[in-house]
Design a protein around this motif. Structure first.
Motif, short mmCIF file in Angstrom:
data_model
loop_
_atom_site.label_atom_id
_atom_site.label_comp_id
_atom_site.label_asym_id
_atom_site.label_seq_id
_atom_site.Cartn_x
_atom_site.Cartn_y
_atom_site.Cartn_z
N ARG A 105 51.43 41.41 51.68
CA ARG A 105 50.74 40.75 52.48
C ARG A 105 50.51 39.20 52.46
O ARG A 105 50.28 37.77 53.28
N ALA A 106 50.34 38.68 50.77
CA ALA A 106 49.91 38.00 50.06
C ALA A 106 50.87 37.67 49.49
O ALA A 106 51.72 38.25 49.09
N ARG A 107 50.73 36.24 48.93
CA ARG A 107 51.88 34.82 48.18
C ARG A 107 51.19 34.82 47.33
O ARG A 107 52.18 34.44 46.37
N SER A 108 50.03 34.61 47.01
CA SER A 108 49.02 33.77 45.73
C SER A 108 49.81 34.81 44.33
O SER A 108 49.42 35.21 44.47
N GLY A 109 50.09 33.91 43.38
CA GLY A 109 50.85 34.50 42.34
C GLY A 109 49.17 34.14 40.76
O GLY A 109 48.13 34.21 41.61
N PHE A 110 49.62 34.37 39.79
CA PHE A 110 48.38 35.34 38.73
C PHE A 110 47.38 33.27 38.97
O PHE A 110 46.63 33.88 38.92
N ILE A 111 48.35 32.74 38.61
CA ILE A 111 47.61 31.36 37.88
C ILE A 111 46.65 31.16 39.59
O ILE A 111 44.79 30.52 39.65
N ALA A 112 47.47 30.59 40.55
CA ALA A 112 45.87 30.57 41.76
C ALA A 112 45.21 31.66 42.07
O ALA A 112 44.30 31.30 42.57
N SER A 113 45.35 32.83 41.69
CA SER A 113 44.25 33.96 42.13
C SER A 113 43.55 33.36 41.00
O SER A 113 42.21 34.18 41.08
N MET A 114 43.81 33.22 39.50
CA MET A 114 42.21 32.52 39.10
C MET A 114 41.19 31.72 39.37
O MET A 114 40.35 31.67 39.46
N LEU A 115 42.25 30.93 40.10
CA LEU A 115 41.50 29.13 40.55
C LEU A 115 41.34 29.34 42.14
O LEU A 115 40.10 28.84 42.39
N ARG A 116 41.66 30.36 42.27
CA ARG A 116 40.67 30.69 43.65
C ARG A 116 40.14 29.89 44.97
O ARG A 116 39.61 29.75 44.99
N GLY A 117 41.77 29.31 45.33
CA GLY A 117 41.43 27.86 45.90
C GLY A 117 41.26 28.62 47.32
O GLY A 117 41.20 30.01 47.81
N PRO A 118 41.26 27.88 48.54
CA PRO A 118 40.81 27.91 50.12
C PRO A 118 42.25 29.86 50.15
O PRO A 118 41.89 30.08 51.05
N ALA A 119 43.34 28.72 49.98
CA ALA A 119 44.49 29.40 50.72
C ALA A 119 44.75 31.29 50.15
O ALA A 119 44.17 32.13 50.71
#
Lengths: 257, 325
Positions: A105-119
């Motif tokens: 149900r989510a799209r954010s990838g490996f690096i985005a998850s490491m950064l844990r932004g608002p999305a």
């Protein structure tokens, strides 16, 4: 809205574990697959779910050919399964286990998850909401959401496993002996649960040995023996079919032999 | 009544841990003056970064890797070569020491991902051996075993001199805190849960639509990148090293750190790195019994604290608090 299986075959050496099996499972119906031990039912589930590659035949979900897809991509397309013994994940709580089901149900990838932004934070909240809804659907009380899933009683483990497929929003679920190891009351509860999923329009394929559950739930029954389909029909038709009776009880000739 | 969020409680605990870690780095950095202590901590932090990477790929992804030390070496040589031969800015060199091992890891991970258990261990062992032979033999770049890399410029990104022991403490401390934040973020999201699911069982994970091969590749590349960062920092911290530093024994050391600390948590990897780096110094006066006592200690931890030091310490602390109440 169907799961269409065409001429599916799998050979192990000289043994045809599944031989030219064709069946159609419709949305809003429970399609049961029954047969004596060793008839090839679990192999059939493995082939349909993509866990084992078929030698021949096709699998189509809602007209989309999934034959060349692996298990991951079939699941992404909405085709999933349960296992004979609940396959829960080591060291995860009930809620975390079900959240794994909502993975896509989510799209954010490996690096985005490491950064844990608002999305990512928003997506995590959405995954958790979906998991909580799924747990409510299958009736797992909130008081045990934080318990390690492995510590639960067998019947509850089954429910958690089913909640995980609900969180996936699966279009088709293949149940591989969901009543195995359960007591009568738990069997009834699981049957109710499967019925509820069926009424939501999920395609259900049910491999099961408990005949009272099969006869109660299914609108459509496929009987297998020695890897082939020997009969198909409504519960009434199947119960009167001489080939089925022979397969289960043996004929005069074979019982003498 | 709303149930407490699943990830949130453990994520909050991890965030408190980050604050404590940052405070510790800050206190040592600004209060302690002993350069021996700081050197010890610098190397603990550097190995800690590589061990956190190994914890992600092994403890979370379930893939045993015996080439983490070689990836560390690749990072160190990348950094040294860029600085010495091409006069690249030190910060960019450090960036490249993450990027190149991550790229190599990404390239080899797909074929490696088809293997599991001891086959995977053997394949990563072979990869580590190949890399360490290259380090020893491609002498024009690495200097081989003798003389190796000598007198690398002291760390000065954009000309800012940060090469002293106490500056390097700050640099490594900041890197460790950042890496820990990234690791903790990762394990508390869907990707972290997917990795744990893969470790527990690839087939059920795949049947939930988790792209097992993709995540195995991603986490292997991330672990290699972290090893490379450790290697780049190592290059600036020692400034003189040779290929013997990155032989297979070093990969085993990193694995020991993760196993001793706790396989399931980056905090354990960090604690393990500290113990394995600092302990030999305490055992020095034992002279020839040093290796024996080291081995006994490690065996003792494995037997009596199979979940690692940090898990045992956490459980012990909870028991104490309960008894006090």
């Amino acid at each position: 809205m169907t799961l269409q299986i065409d001429a599916l075959s799998k050979r192990y050496g000289g043994l045809a574990a599944v031989d030219d099996v064709t069946l159609t499972a419709r949305a809003g119906e429970v399609t049961a697959v029954i047969g004596p031990n060793g008839a090839g039912k679990t192999t059939l589930i493995n082939l349909i779910s993509g866990v084992v590659a078929a030698d021949d035949g096709t699998v189509q979900l809602h007209g989309r050919d999934l034959s060349s897809c692996n298990a991951t991509h079939r699941a992404m397309a909405g085709l999933t399964r349960s296992f004979q013994s609940p396959q829960l994940f080591e060291g995860m709580t009930v809620l975390q286990t079900v959240m794994v089901g909502a993975h896509n149900r989510a799209r954010s990838g490996f690096i985005a998850s490491m950064l844990r932004g608002p999305a990512v934070i928003r997506e995590e909240a959405a995954i958790e909401t979906a998991a909580l809804q799924a747990l409510e659907t299958v009736g797992v009380p909130a008081s045990i959401h934080q318990r390690p899933a492995h510590d639960l009683a067998y019947g509850l483990q089954r429910r958690v496993e089913i909640a995980r497929t609900v969180a996936m929003d699966a279009k088709a679920i293949l149940f591989d002996e969901p009543a195995a190891g359960l007591n009568d009351q738990e069997v009834d509860e699981i049957a109710d649960l499967i019925q509820r999923l069926q009424r939501r329009g999920t395609i259900i394929v049910l491999v099961e040995h408990r005949m009272e559950m099969v006869m109660r739930l299914s609108q459509h029954i496929v009987v297998m023996n020695f890897g082939t389909k020997i009969a198909e029909g409504t519960p009434d038709e199947i119960q009167r079919n001489p080939a089925v009776i022979a397969a289960y009880l043996g004929t005069e000739e074979t019982s003498d032999a | 009544m709303s149930a407490p969020a699943s990830g949130v409680s453990s994520y909050r605990r991890d965030m408190i841990g980050i604050v404590v870690l940052a405070a510790f780095v800050f206190c040592i950095g600004s209060l302690a003056s002993g350069s021996y202590l700081k050197t010890m901590l610098i190397f603990s932090m550097i190995y800690g970064i590589a061990a956190i990477g190994l914890c992600l790929v092994f403890g979370y992804g379930g893939q045993i890797s015996l080439c983490q030390g070689a990836m560390f070496g690749l990072g160190a040589y990348t950094c040294a070569a860029l600085v010495q031969r091409w006069r690249v800015d030190h910060l960019l060199a450090l960036g490249a020491s993450i990027a190149l091992p991550a790229l190599v890891g990404w390239l080899v991970a797909r074929p490696l991902g088809r293997l599991s258990s001891h086959y995977l261990a053997m394949a990563t062992l072979a990869l580590g051996l190949i890399l360490s032979i290259l380090f020893a033999q491609v002498r024009t770049i690495t200097g081989g075993a003798d003389p190796g890399v000598i007198d690398l410029a002291s760390f000065a990104p954009f000309g800012m001199p940060l090469g002293t022991t106490s500056s390097m403490h700050w640099v490594c401390g900041v890197c460790l805190v950042v890496v820990m934040v990234l690791a903790v973020n990762l394990i508390n999201t869907r990707i972290g849960r997917a990795l744990r699911a893969i470790r527990s069982g690839e087939v059920p994970a795949a049947c939930l639509g988790i792209d097992t091969s993709k995540y195995k590749v991603d986490v292997f590349a991330a672990a290699s990148g972290l090893a490379g960062l450790g290697g780049g920092l190592y290059a600036f911290a020692t400034r003189t090293f040779n290929s013997s530093a990155f032989e297979i024994g070093f990969s085993i050391d990193l694995l020991t750190m993760v196993l001793i600390g706790s396989v399931r948590s980056p905090w354990g990897a960090m604690a393990g790195a500290l113990v394995i780096t600092v302990l030999p110094a305490f055992l020095e006066h034992l002279d020839r019994f040093r290796l024996l006592s080291f081995g006994l200690l490690m065996t003792g931890v494995m037997v009596f604290m199979p979940d690692g030091l940090t898990s045992a310490a956490y459980a012990g602390a909870r028991r104490l608090v309960k008894r006090a109440q």
